[in-house]
Design an enzyme around this catalytic site. Structure first.
Site, PDB file in Angstrom:
ATOM      1  N   GLU A  88     -29.476  -3.388 108.366  1.00  0.00           N
ATOM      2  CA  GLU A  88     -30.228  -2.463 107.515  1.00  0.00           C
ATOM      3  C   GLU A  88     -31.419  -1.864 108.258  1.00  0.00           C
ATOM      4  O   GLU A  88     -31.706  -0.674 108.131  1.00  0.00           O
ATOM      5  CB  GLU A  88     -30.713  -3.166 106.231  1.00  0.00           C
ATOM      6  CG  GLU A  88     -29.610  -3.617 105.304  1.00  0.00           C
ATOM      7  CD  GLU A  88     -28.887  -2.472 104.578  1.00  0.00           C
ATOM      8  OE1 GLU A  88     -29.297  -1.310 104.698  1.00  0.00           O
ATOM      9  OE2 GLU A  88     -27.890  -2.773 103.900  1.00  0.00           O
ATOM     10  N   ASP A 221     -16.502  -1.308 106.460  1.00  0.00           N
ATOM     11  CA  ASP A 221     -16.621   0.162 106.501  1.00  0.00           C
ATOM     12  C   ASP A 221     -17.153   0.827 107.777  1.00  0.00           C
ATOM     13  O   ASP A 221     -16.413   1.481 108.521  1.00  0.00           O
ATOM     14  CB  ASP A 221     -17.403   0.669 105.279  1.00  0.00           C
ATOM     15  CG  ASP A 221     -18.717  -0.076 104.987  1.00  0.00           C
ATOM     16  OD1 ASP A 221     -19.135  -0.891 105.828  1.00  0.00           O
ATOM     17  OD2 ASP A 221     -19.324   0.159 103.932  1.00  0.00           O
ATOM     18  N   GLU A 355     -21.510   7.899  99.224  1.00  0.00           N
ATOM     19  CA  GLU A 355     -20.236   8.010  99.966  1.00  0.00           C
ATOM     20  C   GLU A 355     -19.300   9.105  99.470  1.00  0.00           C
ATOM     21  O   GLU A 355     -18.599   9.737 100.281  1.00  0.00           O
ATOM     22  CB  GLU A 355     -19.501   6.667  99.976  1.00  0.00           C
ATOM     23  CG  GLU A 355     -20.197   5.572 100.795  1.00  0.00           C
ATOM     24  CD  GLU A 355     -21.399   4.946 100.105  1.00  0.00           C
ATOM     25  OE1 GLU A 355     -21.526   5.116  98.866  1.00  0.00           O
ATOM     26  OE2 GLU A 355     -22.231   4.295 100.777  1.00  0.00           O
TER      27      GLU A 355
HETATM   28  C1  DMJ Z   1     -26.218   2.914 103.043  1.00  0.00           C
HETATM   29  O1  DMJ Z   1     -27.298   2.127 103.336  1.00  0.00           O
HETATM   30  C2  DMJ Z   1     -25.335   3.105 104.238  1.00  0.00           C
HETATM   31  O2  DMJ Z   1     -24.517   4.222 104.025  1.00  0.00           O
HETATM   32  C3  DMJ Z   1     -24.494   1.904 104.540  1.00  0.00           C
HETATM   33  O3  DMJ Z   1     -23.649   2.090 105.642  1.00  0.00           O
HETATM   34  C4  DMJ Z   1     -23.669   1.533 103.337  1.00  0.00           C
HETATM   35  N1  DMJ Z   1     -24.402   1.526 102.122  1.00  0.00           N
HETATM   36  C5  DMJ Z   1     -25.513   2.352 101.853  1.00  0.00           C
HETATM   37  C6  DMJ Z   1     -25.316   3.405 100.803  1.00  0.00           C
HETATM   38  O4  DMJ Z   1     -24.396   3.159  99.842  1.00  0.00           O
END
Ligand code: DMJ
Length: 460
Positions: A88, A221, A355
């Protein structure tokens, strides 16, 4: 519909309220009008400020950009005695600072990004070189999430450092950052993959897979996203990344991608060989990824990948359209007679995630089919009708209810990603052209690393 002032006004509403009620803290509580702290960043402060920087810049919000810069100069401090999520902090803080540096040329952002990169390096002190998920920024002691299979690190976390770390080496002249992420590749390439798939768990001590769970959504992902983008960001020289990406996508198609009886294409989850017919909101980014990768594929497959991207976009749009709020749930299922609908109460929430809109952005840029602007506009109306409150924008606890139940958090990625992708959908393609700029997993832009070439924010 195509008036960019709408998106500017939304950003202003989100930013002004953050400034008023939560300035310097990580996120805003838009209903109770105060600060929201998340354990993901330990004691590092100002997540919304750093995450919002490049969106402020591209929307031309100069005063706000300057006040953000001033706060960063005076207050952004990484010497905290607390544990942070390496992933993060990397995607939001390192990514946000790098992006702000490349867009504005202001040295402070480069300096802070490199300083933070150095603080993250102890996370790689493991027997295999696969980094820990959590790191105490002061002691340099790392560990993994207690819930992760057998003490494993997470694929989507250690696989989502590559782009930022390559830029850190580029901007600092210090090869150590690039070496760390290349080592991750080496470990992955030495391992045998079950049916060609990458499990979500990898033990950093043994260097072996944990549980054989595979997902293109949460936990997996952005690992796949970063393979494709590493190829593009290297000016198409990183052939290893390209091969890993297309091999992985092939295995995903063979084992995870299905079509429902109602004709919706979805990506299931794989648990030790058994399929769970569920798709997360997070998985919806994959539509954009498939489309972006299409022209990198052998000619005969390019159309197929673009169509796959379009199919995923359609499925994710259906997940929005089948709710009362017209915003999608956290996860939707294709079993027990339902299609693209959340059936479990704890999967019905929407936390301002980007997304689906991210996939609309890529599909719009790559096809110019007007339906993507139409679908993006539907999302804008839904956000305005259901998430906007006097103190900012809030997530919703249940998108199938007739009345809003607010979660009272304005996530920093709403400013970094959701609003930026909306703005880009309604902008001309020459703003941050895809041939020159790579979006990290938090929508922060990094230029393609071309030998001796200057990058421009606007093409013309
Ligand atoms: C974001 O912090 C980033 O896109 C991460 O890769 C996945 N989740 C969140 C948003 O949904």
């Amino acid at each position: 519909m195509e008036n960019l002032s709408n998106y500017y006004e939304m950003m202003k509403h989100a930013w002004d309220n953050y400034k008023l009620y939560a300035w310097g803290l990580n996120e805003l509580k838009p209903v109770s009008k105060g600060g929201h702290s998340s354990s993901l960043f330990g004691n590092i402060k100002g997540a919304t400020i750093v995450d919002a920087l490049d969106t402020l810049f591209i929307m031309g919000m100069e005063d706000e950009f300057q006040e953000a810069k001033l706060w960063i100069e005076k207050n952004l401090d990484f010497n905290v005695n607390a544990e942070v999520s390496v992933f993060e902090v990397n995607i939001r803080f390192v990514g946000g600072l790098l992006s702000a540096y490349y867009l504005s040329g202001e040295e402070i952002f480069r300096k802070k990004a490199v300083e933070l990169g150095v603080k993250l390096l102890p996370a790689f002190h493991t027997p295999s070189g696969i980094p820990w998920a959590l790191l105490n920024m002061k002691s340099g002691i790392g560990r993994n999430w207690p819930w992760a299979s057998g003490g494993s690190s997470i694929l989507a976390e250690f696989g989502t450092l590559h782009l930022e770390f390559m830029h850190l080496s580029h901007l600092s002249g210090n090869p150590v950052f690039a070496e760390k992420v290349k080592k991750i590749r080496t470990v992955l390439n030495q391992l045998k993959k079950p049916k060609g798939l990458y499990p979500n768990y990898l033990n950093p001590s043994s260097g072996q897979w944990g549980q054989h769970h595979v997902s293109v959504g949460g936990l997996g992902d952005s690992f796949y996203e970063y393979l494709l983008k590493a190829w593009l960001m290297s000016d198409r020289t990183d052939v290893e990344a390209k091969k890993m990406y297309f091999d992985a996508v092939q295995a995903i198609e063979n084992h995870l991608i299905h079509k429902s009886s109602g004709g919706l294409t979805y990506i299931a989850e794989w648990k030790g060989g058994l399929l769970e017919h569920k798709m997360g909101h997070l998985t919806c980014f994959a539509g954009g990824m498939f489309a972006l990768g299409a022209k990198e594929a052998p000619k005969a497959l390019a159309r197929h990948y673009l169509e796959l991207g379009a199919e995923i976009a359609r499925t994710c749009h259906e997940s929005y359209n089948r709710t009362f709020m017209k915003l999608g749930p956290e996860a939707f299922r294709f079993d027990g007679g339902v299609e693209a609908i959340a059936t479990r109460q704890n999967e019905k929430y929407y936390i301002l995630r980007p997304e689906v809109i991210e996939t609309y952005m890529y599909m719009w840029r790559l096809t110019h089919d007007p339906k993507y602007r139409k679908w993006a506009w539907e999302a804008v109306e839904a956000l305005e009708n259901h998430c906007r409150v006097s103190g900012g924008y809030s997530g919703l606890r249940d998108v199938y209810l007739v009345h809003e139940s607010y979660d009272d958090v304005q996530q920093s990625f709403f400013l970094a990603e959701t609003l930026k992708y909306l703005y880009l959908i309604f902008s001309d393609d020459d703003l941050l052209p895809l041939e020159h700029w790579i979006f990290n997993s938090e929508a922060h832009v990094l230029p393609v690393l071309r030998a001796n070439k200057e990058v421009k924010v606007k093409e013309k």
